[in-house]
Design an enzyme around this catalytic site. Structure first.
Site, PDB file in Angstrom:
ATOM      1  N   ARG A  56       7.022   2.238 -10.975  1.00  0.00           N
ATOM      2  CA  ARG A  56       7.854   3.220 -11.074  1.00  0.00           C
ATOM      3  C   ARG A  56       8.743   3.501 -12.265  1.00  0.00           C
ATOM      4  O   ARG A  56       8.968   2.403 -13.104  1.00  0.00           O
ATOM      5  CB  ARG A  56       8.942   3.070  -9.702  1.00  0.00           C
ATOM      6  CG  ARG A  56       8.381   3.287  -8.466  1.00  0.00           C
ATOM      7  CD  ARG A  56       9.573   2.886  -7.305  1.00  0.00           C
ATOM      8  NE  ARG A  56       9.278   1.286  -7.232  1.00  0.00           N
ATOM      9  CZ  ARG A  56      10.150   0.595  -6.395  1.00  0.00           C
ATOM     10  NH1 ARG A  56      10.900   1.069  -5.772  1.00  0.00           N
ATOM     11  NH2 ARG A  56       9.838  -0.736  -6.417  1.00  0.00           N
TER      12      ARG A  56
ATOM     13  N   HIS B 229       0.819  -1.131  -0.062  1.00  0.00           N
ATOM     14  CA  HIS B 229       0.215  -0.110   0.139  1.00  0.00           C
ATOM     15  C   HIS B 229       0.766   1.305  -0.014  1.00  0.00           C
ATOM     16  O   HIS B 229       0.517   2.296  -0.730  1.00  0.00           O
ATOM     17  CB  HIS B 229      -0.794  -0.047   1.277  1.00  0.00           C
ATOM     18  CG  HIS B 229      -1.680  -1.173   1.269  1.00  0.00           C
ATOM     19  ND1 HIS B 229      -3.096  -1.122   0.553  1.00  0.00           N
ATOM     20  CD2 HIS B 229      -1.898  -2.373   1.920  1.00  0.00           C
ATOM     21  CE1 HIS B 229      -3.761  -2.137   0.726  1.00  0.00           C
ATOM     22  NE2 HIS B 229      -2.869  -2.928   1.710  1.00  0.00           N
TER      23      HIS B 229
END
Length: 349
Positions: free
Chosen positions: A154, A16
């Site tokens: 990312r 998370h």
């Protein structure tokens, strides 16, 4: 202000926090005043992970399982209205989200698709997310951002994808089971591969030990007794580590998407209900290996992991098919798209 509400622990892992971190880093690039972004966390441990990435965070000093219990703390912390929230927690309730609405717009990261929450927008980036199910739940009253276009990977993985080349031989295998792994699943998998399924093969094992892993000392002891086991703690360049490996064993979660961007062949499994949908879907589509549900059949799943690794080590053609299938799943721009959603909401507020 843009607020990200997430926690991590040995039980819930770091997923998370990390996916919110990825979105937050993209949002910082876009907004005029990056200091107008902050994480809200219940406990110090979550804050320390975020601080290691130079991310601003405020600690609420509350119970991460009781979000409604932190509302009084938020009242004293958040001033005015017009803020934007991205909430990522399985502990959310309707009452909590309705309370946040007093401060601004609220968006929810959701992968269970079981309940219609009172939010301005819901985001489920999983490949199996059902548009029909969300329309049934929310109708047209809530913005719905669904599917692979919103996977928050990312940028380091997108950049590394061009450098990853499928090798003829398997010399390095990555094992990653999330930021928590309180049941030491990684250790069980490592023993299966080292001592049974791939015993005697010249393979080096790279084991990712998450910040919240309570079995770190046990794993360090085992690694010290082997000459082919490397532990990696608090990894910053995960893309670099993944590209150094020809195979991976992973639990369900964002790591699956990171491996897919690169094309690293992997076998996956679930160890919680929220991971079942993605891992099973990948297996049915024959995109990756699927070993089963560890939380129900651990021994069977462990052996299936070993069997798949043994098979794929000896079959370059299978690894090639897996590599090609994975690379078609996502484009790596999901974090930027979510950041744009939040930025637009902030401008409109």
């Amino acid at each position: 202000m843009y607020y990200f509400r997430a926690d991590g622990s040995a039980v819930t892992g770091a997923g998370h926090l990390m996916r919110c971190l990825t979105v937050a880093q993209e949002l910082q690039k876009r907004i005029e005043h990056p200091e107008e972004l902050c994480f809200l966390c219940a406990e110090q441990a979550s804050a320390e992970l975020l601080q290691s990435w130079n991310m601003p965070v405020k600690i609420l000093g509350t119970d991460p399982a009781d979000l409604e219990g932190e509302l009084s703390a938020l009242e004293g912390l958040i001033r005015g209205s017009g803020h934007v929230f991205l909430v990522d927690s399985y502990a959310v309730t309707d009452a909590y989200l309705q309370a946040l609405h007093r401060f601004g717009r609220v968006y929810l990261l959701d992968d269970m698709q079981q309940h219609a929450f009172p939010v301005d927008g819901v985001i489920n980036y999983n490949l199996f997310a059902s548009r029909e199910k969300y329309r049934e739940l929310y109708g047209s009253s809530t913005a719905q951002y669904l599917g692979a276009a919103y996977v928050p990977v990312r940028q380091q993985f997108c950049e590394a994808a061009a450098q990853y080349i499928l090798q003829d031989d398997v010399t390095d295998i990555l094992i990653t089971t999330g930021g928590g792994d309180k049941d030491n699943i990684a250790g069980e998998i490592l023993r299966e591969l080292c001592e049974h399924s791939l015993a005697g093969k010249n393979i080096r094992y790279h084991l990712v030990v998450g910040r919240f892993n309570p079995n770190r000392e046990k794993l360090e002891q085992y690694a010290s007794e082997q000459n082919n086991v490397v532990l990696h703690c608090d990894v910053k360049d995960m893309a670099g580590l993944m590209t150094a490996c020809q195979l991976a064993v992973t639990a369900g979660g964002t790591t699956i998407y990171e491996l897919s961007v690169l094309g690293v062949p992997f076998v996956c499994f679930s160890y919680a209900e929220n991971q079942e949908g993605l891992t099973e879907w990948l297996g049915k589509q024959e995109i990756a290996g699927y070993a089963g549900k560890w939380h129900y059949t651990p021994e069977e799943t462990r052996k299936a992991i070993g069997s798949w690794c043994r098979n794929v080590c000896e079959n370059r053609e299978l690894r090639q098919r897996t590599y090609e299938a994975e690379r078609t799943l996502i484009d790596g721009q999901g974090a930027a798209r979510i950041a744009e959603i939040l930025q637009t909401a902030g401008i409109e507020e």
